[in-house]
Write a protein that holds these residues in place. Structure first.
Motif, mmCIF file in Angstrom:
data_model
loop_
_atom_site.group_PDB
_atom_site.id
_atom_site.type_symbol
_atom_site.label_atom_id
_atom_site.label_comp_id
_atom_site.label_asym_id
_atom_site.label_seq_id
_atom_site.Cartn_x
_atom_site.Cartn_y
_atom_site.Cartn_z
ATOM 1 N N GLU A 239 0.819 -1.217 0.000
ATOM 2 C CA GLU A 239 0.000 0.000 0.000
ATOM 3 C C GLU A 239 0.852 1.267 0.000
ATOM 4 N N GLY A 240 2.145 1.128 0.252
ATOM 5 C CA GLY A 240 3.032 2.288 0.295
ATOM 6 C C GLY A 240 3.770 2.373 1.615
ATOM 7 N N THR A 242 4.828 2.932 5.244
ATOM 8 C CA THR A 242 4.015 2.721 6.451
ATOM 9 C C THR A 242 4.897 2.853 7.683
ATOM 10 N N GLY A 291 0.322 2.551 4.195
ATOM 11 C CA GLY A 291 0.536 3.538 3.150
ATOM 12 C C GLY A 291 0.470 4.982 3.620
#
Length: 551
Positions: A239-240, A242, A291
């Motif tokens: 999700e990106g 973190t 994310g």
């Protein structure tokens, strides 16, 4: 001052025209500009809390402890006597004594224990006082203070960790956090390929067995305070980027595979360890949404940046105190140094710089206290924290060097605290965003939260009409914030103008008239030179100097 030891020395020859060594003093009651700034805005309990801390931070004992902690820096112990890998850092006992002093006085927790009731003013003023004898210890204290908003992003983590984070018991033992009476936090974000460019982070995370649990693989080029009980770090998920919490021990009581590769050999900040670390299937818990790591970690960074703006001001104060003490006790060319007109120029100019910096960071602390209930204060805190962090750090190395020069050769040798202050001076500018990064953050605040500009202008405009030079600076600032062309090329000059205008406004409203006049003349009116010691001839130096130390 109260002398803490008898005035006797071994005789070899008679020593004259040397100031007596500085002895115990009260760092709170002797600091008139700080007291005025605190009492102007803080509830009644704050001065009493600071008085207790200031009576300690001016003691010779703590200056001696700090000198030892820096003379004998931390060492990495990779293996125990039986050859088992432990990766622990050994500190000189004085480091732990200083940590216990800071934690015991609640320097890390007061902002949250008294949230919205003067807690941030107390914390910032306390950091200003504590950084005068010792700077390196302030790093883990700051990060332990700053982690609280980030932990609150995950209620389960907050419930588990915050009681020990906010404990006033310093526990240095290498044990699982659940077995300790108090814990400290560190931070590990920077990697070899990118420091401030956190989007370049390559450390990867993958889900583990439990909900919200992960394992990390990667490296970190700088990990502050590596013996902390846990760290916040950033890693990549699908999700990106973190945010994760990495404890030194896993839930089953085994050591978490967090490998300390080596300690940094730094210019200053030597009492505080900084390490290169490796994650190898290292157990972690997610903090915040997947994310959204940058947003989560910024909750911590905003707090650390204010402390990084405050530390150089405390160091400037200590440098000025040392210069003042020396100049009062030494004679040259037929008079006490403190009575020589050109030395008065230098000391008074340094005092003006210090008063302006003190007013600035204390006003930002006040805005932090009001941010939870007042949107204008939140907006001011957002942009003014970055402005203060940039400017006080640019001014501190030059001011500390000038104070060192007041002592001549005595200021250049290690028996003086000034070389240590001078080596320490750059670290807060580099830490949590170097000058360029901070100025870009000012631009980011203007772009993403454009209401920060009216909030800052509204605060600065409160000084309009008190001084024509300030009025001209306010007009220039209003024009500068509306210019869109070449924004990055103008970022430093814009941030500097914001800082100077805000300082001038605070001084004309709240400062001594002699200090405000000298500041507006030199910093805003172009009547000063490029170095300290260039106040206008008409400046009221006597009134400025009188404020450095009680008669």
């Amino acid at each position: 001052m109260t002398y803490h030891r008898p005035r006797t020395w071994l005789r070899t020859h008679e020593v004259h025209n040397q100031p007596a060594p500085m002895d115990d003093y009260d760092a709170w009651t002797t600091d008139r500009p700080l007291r005025e700034a605190v009492m102007r805005s803080a509830p009644d309990w704050v001065p009493g809390w600071l008085r207790a801390l200031g009576s300690e931070t001016g003691r010779v004992y703590w200056f001696e402890q700090a000198a030892l902690a820096n003379r004998y820096p931390p060492e990495l112990e990779t293996f125990d006597a039986g050859g088992r890998r432990i990766d622990e850092v050994r500190y000189h006992p004085t480091y732990h004594a200083l940590m216990a002093l800071a934690i015991g006085h609640d320097l890390h927790g007061v902002a949250w224990r008294q949230a919205g009731a003067g807690g941030h003013v107390a914390h910032v003023a306390g950091m200003y006082l504590f950084t005068q004898p010792e700077q390196g210890v302030c790093c883990p204290v700051t990060m332990t203070h700053a982690v609280v908003p980030a932990l609150r992003c995950e209620p389960a983590l907050a419930e588990d960790w915050l009681p020990r984070v906010l404990s006033t018991a310093y526990d240095a033992r290498a044990l699982p956090a659940g077995d300790k009476s108090g814990v400290t936090f560190g931070m590990a974000m920077t990697e070899k390929q990118g420091g401030s460019d956190v989007r370049a982070i390559t450390t990867r995370a993958r889900p583990a067995d439990g909900a919200g649990e992960y394992v990390l693989t990667g490296h970190k080029w700088f990990c502050s305070a590596p013996m902390s009980d846990a760290f916040l770090t950033l890693a990549q998920l699908d999700e990106g980027l973190t945010c994760f919490l990495v404890p030194r021990w896993r839930p089953d009581g085994s050591r978490n595979p967090l490998y300390l590769q080596r300690l940094k050999d730094k210019c200053g900040n030597r009492s505080n360890a900084s390490a290169e670390i490796e994650f190898d299937e290292t157990w972690a818990q997610r903090v915040g949404e997947p994310g959204r790591g940058v947003r989560t970690i910024l909750e911590m960074v905003q707090q650390t940046r204010l402390d990084a703006a405050t530390a150089p001001v405390g160091m400037m104060r200590q440098a000025l105190v040392r210069a003042w003490h020396h100049c009062r006790g030494r004679r040259a060319f037929g008079a006490a140094l403190v009575d020589q007109p050109l030395m008065q120029q230098v000391l008074a100019d340094l005092a003006v710089e210090l008063e302006a910096a003190t007013a600035l960071v204390m006003r930002v602390a006040e805005s932090m206290d009001g941010a939870h209930a007042d949107e204008q204060e939140r907006l001011l805190a957002r942009i003014a924290t970055a402005v203060a962090k940039y400017w006080t750090n640019k001014r501190a190395p030059v001011a500390i060097y000038e104070a060192m020069e007041c002592l001549g050769g005595n200021g250049y040798v290690e028996t003086s605290i000034l070389p240590r202050l001078y080596r320490e001076a750059p670290v807060n500018s580099i830490w949590e965003g170097s000058g360029n990064v901070i100025c870009l953050d000012v631009l980011r605040a203007i772009e993403r939260e454009p209401e920060t500009v009216p909030a800052l202008l509204r605060e600065a405009e409160r000084g309009r009409g008190a001084d024509a030079r300030l009025d001209a600076a306010l007009d220039a600032l209003r024009r500068a914030v509306t210019e869109e062309a070449d924004a990055q090329l103008r970022a430093r000059s814009l941030t500097e103008l914001m800082a100077l205008t805000l300082q001038g406004s605070l001084l004309v409203r709240h400062g001594a008239s002699a200090v405000a006049e000298a500041f507006c003349a030199t910093r805003l009116g172009g009547e000063g030179g490029a170095t300290f010691g260039t106040l206008p001839v008409a400046a009221d130096r006597a009134a400025i100097l009188e404020r450095i130390w009680p008669a």
